[in-house]
Design a protein around this motif. Structure first.
Motif, short mmCIF file in Angstrom:
data_model
loop_
_atom_site.label_atom_id
_atom_site.label_comp_id
_atom_site.label_asym_id
_atom_site.label_seq_id
_atom_site.Cartn_x
_atom_site.Cartn_y
_atom_site.Cartn_z
N ARG A 197 10.13 -4.37 -1.86
CA ARG A 197 10.54 -5.17 -0.71
C ARG A 197 9.47 -5.16 0.37
O ARG A 197 8.89 -4.12 0.66
N VAL A 198 9.22 -6.33 0.95
CA VAL A 198 8.30 -6.44 2.08
C VAL A 198 8.99 -7.24 3.18
O VAL A 198 9.74 -8.17 2.91
N PRO A 199 8.78 -6.86 4.43
CA PRO A 199 9.47 -7.50 5.55
C PRO A 199 8.85 -8.84 5.94
O PRO A 199 7.67 -8.90 6.28
N THR A 200 9.62 -9.90 5.89
CA THR A 200 9.16 -11.22 6.30
C THR A 200 8.87 -11.22 7.80
O THR A 200 9.60 -10.64 8.59
N GLY A 201 7.76 -11.88 8.16
CA GLY A 201 7.40 -12.01 9.57
C GLY A 201 6.63 -10.83 10.14
O GLY A 201 6.38 -10.79 11.34
N GLU A 202 6.25 -9.87 9.31
CA GLU A 202 5.54 -8.68 9.80
C GLU A 202 4.20 -8.51 9.11
O GLU A 202 4.03 -8.90 7.95
N ALA B 252 0.82 -1.22 0.00
CA ALA B 252 0.00 0.00 0.00
C ALA B 252 0.85 1.26 0.00
O ALA B 252 0.49 2.24 -0.65
N ASN B 253 1.95 1.27 0.72
CA ASN B 253 2.85 2.43 0.76
C ASN B 253 2.12 3.75 0.95
O ASN B 253 2.40 4.74 0.29
N GLY B 254 1.12 3.75 1.84
CA GLY B 254 0.40 4.97 2.15
C GLY B 254 -0.72 5.33 1.19
O GLY B 254 -1.42 6.31 1.40
N SER B 255 -0.89 4.57 0.13
CA SER B 255 -1.92 4.86 -0.87
C SER B 255 -3.32 4.68 -0.28
O SER B 255 -3.57 3.75 0.46
N LEU B 256 -4.22 5.59 -0.64
CA LEU B 256 -5.61 5.47 -0.23
C LEU B 256 -6.47 4.92 -1.35
O LEU B 256 -7.65 4.68 -1.17
N GLU B 257 -5.89 4.75 -2.52
CA GLU B 257 -6.61 4.23 -3.68
C GLU B 257 -6.78 2.72 -3.56
O GLU B 257 -5.97 2.04 -2.95
N GLY B 258 -7.82 2.19 -4.16
CA GLY B 258 -8.01 0.74 -4.21
C GLY B 258 -8.61 0.16 -2.95
O GLY B 258 -9.06 0.86 -2.05
N ALA B 259 -8.63 -1.16 -2.89
CA ALA B 259 -9.11 -1.91 -1.74
C ALA B 259 -7.89 -2.38 -0.95
O ALA B 259 -6.86 -2.72 -1.54
N THR C 135 1.79 -6.41 7.09
CA THR C 135 2.04 -5.38 6.09
C THR C 135 0.73 -5.04 5.39
O THR C 135 -0.10 -5.92 5.16
N ARG C 136 0.55 -3.79 5.05
CA ARG C 136 -0.66 -3.33 4.37
C ARG C 136 -0.46 -3.43 2.85
O ARG C 136 0.56 -2.99 2.33
N PHE C 137 -1.46 -3.99 2.19
CA PHE C 137 -1.43 -4.18 0.74
C PHE C 137 -2.67 -3.55 0.12
O PHE C 137 -3.66 -3.30 0.79
N THR C 138 -2.60 -3.30 -1.18
CA THR C 138 -3.72 -2.73 -1.91
C THR C 138 -3.95 -3.50 -3.21
O THR C 138 -3.03 -4.13 -3.75
N ILE C 139 -5.18 -3.44 -3.67
CA ILE C 139 -5.58 -4.05 -4.94
C ILE C 139 -6.35 -2.98 -5.70
O ILE C 139 -7.31 -2.39 -5.15
N PRO C 140 -5.98 -2.68 -6.95
CA PRO C 140 -6.77 -1.71 -7.71
C PRO C 140 -8.23 -2.19 -7.83
O PRO C 140 -8.48 -3.37 -8.07
#
Length: 146
Positions: A116-121, A73-80, A123-128
């Motif tokens: 890069r994404v941290p293993t074991g943490e 997601a990297n701070g994005s508010l777009e998408g789900a 993390t926020r993701f997004t889907i258009p």
């Protein structure tokens, strides 16, 4: 995979019943039901209760999305959006397969090597939104696009 690369039209059958027929791209981008969504594509489509994805749908729906459409997601508010545990990252040279866990549901993301994404943490993701598929949880038939 062979049918996708060589065929002009593909017929997907389940237990002798035709599920969908059409060009490979149509079956991949607009599956008519959960069976076709999981059957076509490698890796297959992720499917979760829609309520687990912010902005995806309501109870009684399943949200489907392809691994290549998942992004940090990297701070994005777009998408789900959703937050998932990064369990394993498989570095494949030109891409990474990221194994995620959303509650008890395993998911797969296909990311570029620069993401890069941290293993074991968590993390926020997004889907258009235009890449999100909704299915009726009971009938498993496709609903209108998200």
């Amino acid at each position: 995979v062979e049918a996708m690369t060589m065929g002009d039209r593909i017929a997907v059958m389940r237990a002798g019943v035709l599920q969908q027929i059409g060009p490979p791209e149509e079956l991949y981008t607009r599956p008519t039901n959960v069976f076709v969504a999981r059957f076509i594509g490698s890796p297959s489509m992720n499917l979760v209760p829609a309520g687990l994805i912010e902005g995806a749908g309501t109870a009684g729906m399943l949200a489907g999305f392809r691994p290549e459409h998942v992004e940090p997601a990297n701070g994005s508010l777009e998408g789900a959006h959703f937050e998932a545990l990064v369990e394993v990252v498989e570095y494949l040279g030109d891409e990474q397969l990221v194994h995620l866990r959303l509650n008890e549901t395993p998911l797969l993301a296909k990311l570029g090597i620069d993401q890069r994404v941290p293993t074991g943490e968590q993390t926020r993701f997004t889907i258009p939104r235009d890449k999100l598929h909704l299915f009726d949880a009971e009938t498993e038939e496709a609903l209108a696009p998200a």
